[in-house]
Design an enzyme around this catalytic site. Structure first.
Site, short mmCIF file in Angstrom:
data_model
loop_
_atom_site.label_atom_id
_atom_site.label_comp_id
_atom_site.label_asym_id
_atom_site.label_seq_id
_atom_site.Cartn_x
_atom_site.Cartn_y
_atom_site.Cartn_z
N ILE A 83 48.43 27.07 4.50
CA ILE A 83 48.83 28.34 5.11
C ILE A 83 47.59 29.27 5.61
O ILE A 83 46.75 29.74 4.91
CB ILE A 83 49.57 29.15 3.71
CG1 ILE A 83 50.62 28.34 3.36
CG2 ILE A 83 50.13 30.43 4.89
CD1 ILE A 83 51.19 29.28 2.19
N ASP A 84 47.66 29.12 6.77
CA ASP A 84 46.49 30.23 7.48
C ASP A 84 47.32 31.31 7.61
O ASP A 84 48.38 31.60 8.26
CB ASP A 84 46.26 29.54 8.88
CG ASP A 84 45.15 30.31 9.46
OD1 ASP A 84 43.86 30.43 9.04
OD2 ASP A 84 45.33 31.12 10.40
#
Length: 259
Positions: A83-84
């Site tokens: 998850i950026d």
């Protein structure tokens, strides 16, 4: 087969993100970072991604933000951010994405970034261009930085260095150049690639932040360098990405040689 696995892996990670839409999840601070967050969903996404990759390529090297290095003696390396934009995700702000890049013998050959909330899947393959949801994309055609819309990010811990992030940001703002701060470098890069932004700069990134995005930018006709205008490596911290036309001028602005 590599591209098929890439898409399956990124969809698996995104499915884990969406699985928690209406479910509470645990959030923790990483060591040494007050707002450098990790959630149980980061780990769930990462686990799902790795499972897909290992099912097809059990001997490939994997570098991922949360699990670290899963070393193998292989010419292929998957560079993964499950998850950026974790802070956005933790606050249910829909500007976050799964990012996966694939290197072969040290060169990025494939990358994808998927924001499941906007349903935007960016994909690039070395020498074959970049797409958004299957349609070709290209960078903007803006010529001058003064007319540009830029995007940046700030490190969780302020870098105590000359001409640091706040000084550069102030320089642009005082000149009336709009600079946005979305909180996801992967999305920043993709939005440069599709022409929404004209340029992106940041002083400190990790390999998984940029591995997919830099290939998407270059395959869309843009240019990427380090913050000093030299050859870019995802294993070094600073980055400038642009539509290529204004790249040299943007380097000058960031360096403080324009004002």
């Amino acid at each position: 087969m590599h591209k098929e696995t890439l898409i399956k892996a990124i969809e698996a990670g995104a499915a884990e993100m969406r699985r928690y839409d209406d479910i509470a999840f645990s959030i923790a601070n990483k060591p040494g970072g007050l707002n450098d967050l990790v959630t149980e969903v980061d780990h769930a996404s990462e686990k799902a991604i790795i499972a897909v990759i290992k099912s097809q390529f059990p001997d490939h090297y994997i570098l991922t933000e949360e699990a670290g290095v899963l070393a193998q003696d292989s010419d292929y390396k998957w560079v993964i951010d499950p998850i950026d934009g974790t802070i956005n995700f933790a606050h249910r702000i829909p500007i976050c994405a799964v990012s996966i890049g694939l290197e072969y013998k040290g060169e990025l050959i494939m990358g994808a970034v998927f924001n499941p909330y906007l349903n935007e899947l960016f994909v690039a393959e070395k020498g074959k261009g970049a797409t958004l949801n299957g349609k070709p994309i290209s960078v903007s055609t803006k010529v001058a930085v003064e007319n540009a819309c830029l995007v940046t990010g700030f490190p969780y811990t302020y870098l105590d260095e000359p001409n640091g992030p706040l000084q550069v940001f102030e320089r642009f703002i005082r000149k009336g150049v709009p600079v946005r701060r979305l909180g996801s470098a992967a999305i920043d890069l993709c939005w440069v690639a599709c022409g929404r932004f004209d340029g992106f700069y940041e002083h400190k990134l990790q390999p998984w932040d940029s591995a997919a995005g830099v290939l998407i930018v270059t395959e869309a006709g843009g240019k990427v360098s380090n913050i000093h205008g030299e050859a870019f490596s995802i294993y070094q911290p600073g980055i400038i990405a642009s539509n290529a036309v204004m790249h040299e001028e943007l380097i000058e602005w960031v360096a403080g040689r324009r004002s």
